[in-house]
Design an enzyme around this catalytic site. Structure first.
Site, PDB file in Angstrom:
ATOM      1  N   ARG A  49      38.566  12.614  29.404  1.00 45.00           N
ATOM      2  CA  ARG A  49      38.630  13.679  30.398  1.00 45.00           C
ATOM      3  C   ARG A  49      37.404  13.719  31.307  1.00 45.00           C
ATOM      4  O   ARG A  49      37.527  13.734  32.534  1.00 45.00           O
ATOM      5  CB  ARG A  49      38.750  15.056  29.711  1.00 45.00           C
ATOM      6  CG  ARG A  49      40.104  15.387  29.191  1.00 45.00           C
ATOM      7  CD  ARG A  49      40.000  16.211  27.903  1.00 45.00           C
ATOM      8  NE  ARG A  49      39.647  15.304  26.846  1.00 45.00           N
ATOM      9  CZ  ARG A  49      40.556  14.665  26.104  1.00 45.00           C
ATOM     10  NH1 ARG A  49      41.812  14.947  26.245  1.00 45.00           N
ATOM     11  NH2 ARG A  49      40.190  13.770  25.209  1.00 45.00           N
ATOM     12  N   THR A  50      36.223  13.786  30.710  1.00 44.31           N
ATOM     13  CA  THR A  50      35.020  14.046  31.504  1.00 44.31           C
ATOM     14  C   THR A  50      34.737  12.900  32.469  1.00 44.31           C
ATOM     15  O   THR A  50      34.498  13.118  33.665  1.00 44.31           O
ATOM     16  CB  THR A  50      33.818  14.266  30.563  1.00 44.31           C
ATOM     17  OG1 THR A  50      34.200  15.195  29.555  1.00 44.31           O
ATOM     18  CG2 THR A  50      32.619  14.790  31.313  1.00 44.31           C
ATOM     19  N   LYS A  77      21.199  -5.846  24.147  1.00 45.09           N
ATOM     20  CA  LYS A  77      20.059  -6.788  24.108  1.00 45.09           C
ATOM     21  C   LYS A  77      18.754  -6.032  23.915  1.00 45.09           C
ATOM     22  O   LYS A  77      17.672  -6.585  24.109  1.00 45.09           O
ATOM     23  CB  LYS A  77      20.013  -7.592  25.404  1.00 45.09           C
ATOM     24  CG  LYS A  77      21.283  -8.370  25.688  1.00 45.09           C
ATOM     25  CD  LYS A  77      21.242  -8.958  27.104  1.00 45.09           C
ATOM     26  CE  LYS A  77      22.639  -9.377  27.542  1.00 45.09           C
ATOM     27  NZ  LYS A  77      22.712  -9.605  28.998  1.00 45.09           N
ATOM     28  N   ARG A  99      26.317  11.100  29.648  1.00 44.18           N
ATOM     29  CA  ARG A  99      26.792  11.483  28.306  1.00 44.18           C
ATOM     30  C   ARG A  99      26.058  10.609  27.301  1.00 44.18           C
ATOM     31  O   ARG A  99      25.975   9.392  27.442  1.00 44.18           O
ATOM     32  CB  ARG A  99      28.292  11.278  28.164  1.00 44.18           C
ATOM     33  CG  ARG A  99      28.736  11.451  26.713  1.00 44.18           C
ATOM     34  CD  ARG A  99      30.212  11.567  26.541  1.00 44.18           C
ATOM     35  NE  ARG A  99      30.688  12.850  27.044  1.00 44.18           N
ATOM     36  CZ  ARG A  99      31.905  13.328  26.789  1.00 44.18           C
ATOM     37  NH1 ARG A  99      32.746  12.643  26.048  1.00 44.18           N
ATOM     38  NH2 ARG A  99      32.279  14.496  27.272  1.00 44.18           N
ATOM     39  N   HIS A 127      27.398  20.970  26.982  1.00 42.55           N
ATOM     40  CA  HIS A 127      28.386  20.290  27.831  1.00 42.55           C
ATOM     41  C   HIS A 127      28.701  21.281  28.957  1.00 42.55           C
ATOM     42  O   HIS A 127      29.777  21.894  28.989  1.00 42.55           O
ATOM     43  CB  HIS A 127      29.623  19.974  26.976  1.00 42.55           C
ATOM     44  CG  HIS A 127      30.607  19.035  27.587  1.00 42.55           C
ATOM     45  ND1 HIS A 127      30.555  18.605  28.898  1.00 42.55           N
ATOM     46  CD2 HIS A 127      31.722  18.429  27.054  1.00 42.55           C
ATOM     47  CE1 HIS A 127      31.568  17.780  29.134  1.00 42.55           C
ATOM     48  NE2 HIS A 127      32.278  17.664  28.034  1.00 42.55           N
TER      49      HIS A 127
HETATM   50  N1   CP Z   1      36.336  17.614  26.699  1.00 40.53           N
HETATM   51  C1   CP Z   1      35.759  16.407  26.682  1.00 40.53           C
HETATM   52  O1   CP Z   1      34.533  16.281  26.810  1.00 40.53           O
HETATM   53  O2   CP Z   1      36.631  15.350  26.531  1.00 40.53           O
HETATM   54  P1   CP Z   1      36.240  13.822  26.628  1.00 40.53           P
HETATM   55  O3   CP Z   1      35.394  13.487  25.419  1.00 40.53           O
HETATM   56  O4   CP Z   1      37.542  13.063  26.650  1.00 40.53           O
HETATM   57  O5   CP Z   1      35.441  13.624  27.896  1.00 40.53           O
END
Ligand code: CP
Length: 286
Positions: A49-50, A77, A99, A127
């Site tokens: 999603r993100t 590496k 992320r 998040h």
């Molecule tokens: N909600 C969310 O962060 O989903 P993903 O891990 O698929 O990005």
């Protein structure tokens, strides 16, 4: 604001402005607002999603998008996070969407590069864009946020979604109750804790179900008693909605019938992620 690392980076007015701007993005399929800007999705953990909604958001505003994923990169590496960020920074990236499995990694990238940084999930910490799209979805479904009662249910301890969401809801005037197994839910200043899930359900406007974050712990926690079965769903008031950040584990934290119920806002959350992230990218680049 040039970075969005935490919900605490935003004042209430800024949250309201972002939600309003997101709403105005609903019918935008293309504009050239971010033409010649380069957005790098710097993902050291998996995502559906993100990552994709940031990519769509950036492309709908004309930006160039580069997708970095740890698999297949030179981290195998021995290249560090900082050297990876410096390397990409040398190619004049304007925004890093980061992320990472370690709390604070997006802040590290922000310290070492001249680009704007958006936290797309850091370890068990935060998040923030998930919380913003959740606020947007609640407002869209229930007409507002202040005064609502939201239950955050399940693996609160390991969830960065819960980390940002409880701050965002409190900031916007909602009442938050944390509930789940005792080993996964502990008291936090400013938030109610109630281990009696059925009694909590009866008073909720929103039940926000969390996935067990099995990638962050080795223990098999038992969610029995805190999973949203059809029977427990029917204890909620008739107007109440169900939310989940995804990915959903059907039959574990939530029954399949509840996931697909008209009062489930789960796919609305996904849809709203694009317009909210358009607003966030515009804001960090403004
Ligand atoms: N909600 C969310 O962060 O989903 P993903 O891990 O698929 O990005």
């Amino acid at each position: 604001m040039s970075n969005l690392l935490s919900i605490n980076d935003l004042e209430i007015d800024e949250v309201n402005d972002l939600l309003k701007e997101a709403r105005s993005n609903r019918n935008v399929r293309y504009n050239a607002e971010l033409l010649r800007k380069s957005i790098c999705n710097l993902f050291f953990e998996d995502s559906t999603r993100t990552r994709i909604s940031f990519e769509l958001a950036a492309k709908r505003m004309g930006a160039i998008v580069i997708n970095f994923s740890e698999a297949g990169s030179s981290t195998s590496k021995g290249e560090s996070l900082i050297d990876t960020a410096l390397t990409l920074n040398a190619m004049d990236v304007d925004v890093f969407v980061v992320r990472h499995g370690t709390a604070g990694a997006p802040a590290t990238v922000a310290r070492w590069t001249k680009a704007s940084v958006v936290n797309a999930g850091d370890g068990m910490n935060e998040h923030p864009t998930q919380a913003l799209l959740d606020l947007y979805t609640i407002k869209e479904r229930l007409g507002g946020i202040a005064g609502l009662h939201v239950g955050i249910v399940g693996d609160v301890k390991h969830s960065r979604v819960a980390g940002s969401l409880r701050l965002a809801l409190a900031k916007m005037g909602a009442k938050v109750t944390l509930t789940g197994p005792r080993e996964l839910v502990s008291a936090r200043p400013g938030f109610g804790v109630n281990y009696d899930f059925p009694s909590v359900l009866k008073t909720l406007d929103v039940a926000y179900m969390l996935r067990s974050q099995t990638e962050r712990h080795m223990t098999e926690y038992n969610l029995t008693g805190y999973d949203l079965t059809s029977e427990r769903f029917n204890m909620m008031p008739e107007h109440a909605i169900v939310m989940h950040a995804g990915p959903v584990n059907r039959g574990i934290e939530i029954d399949s019938v509840v996931v697909d119920h008209p009062r489930s806002a789960i796919l609305d959350q996904v849809k709203n992620g694009v317009v909210v992230r358009m607003a966030v990218l515009r804001k960090v680049l403004s």
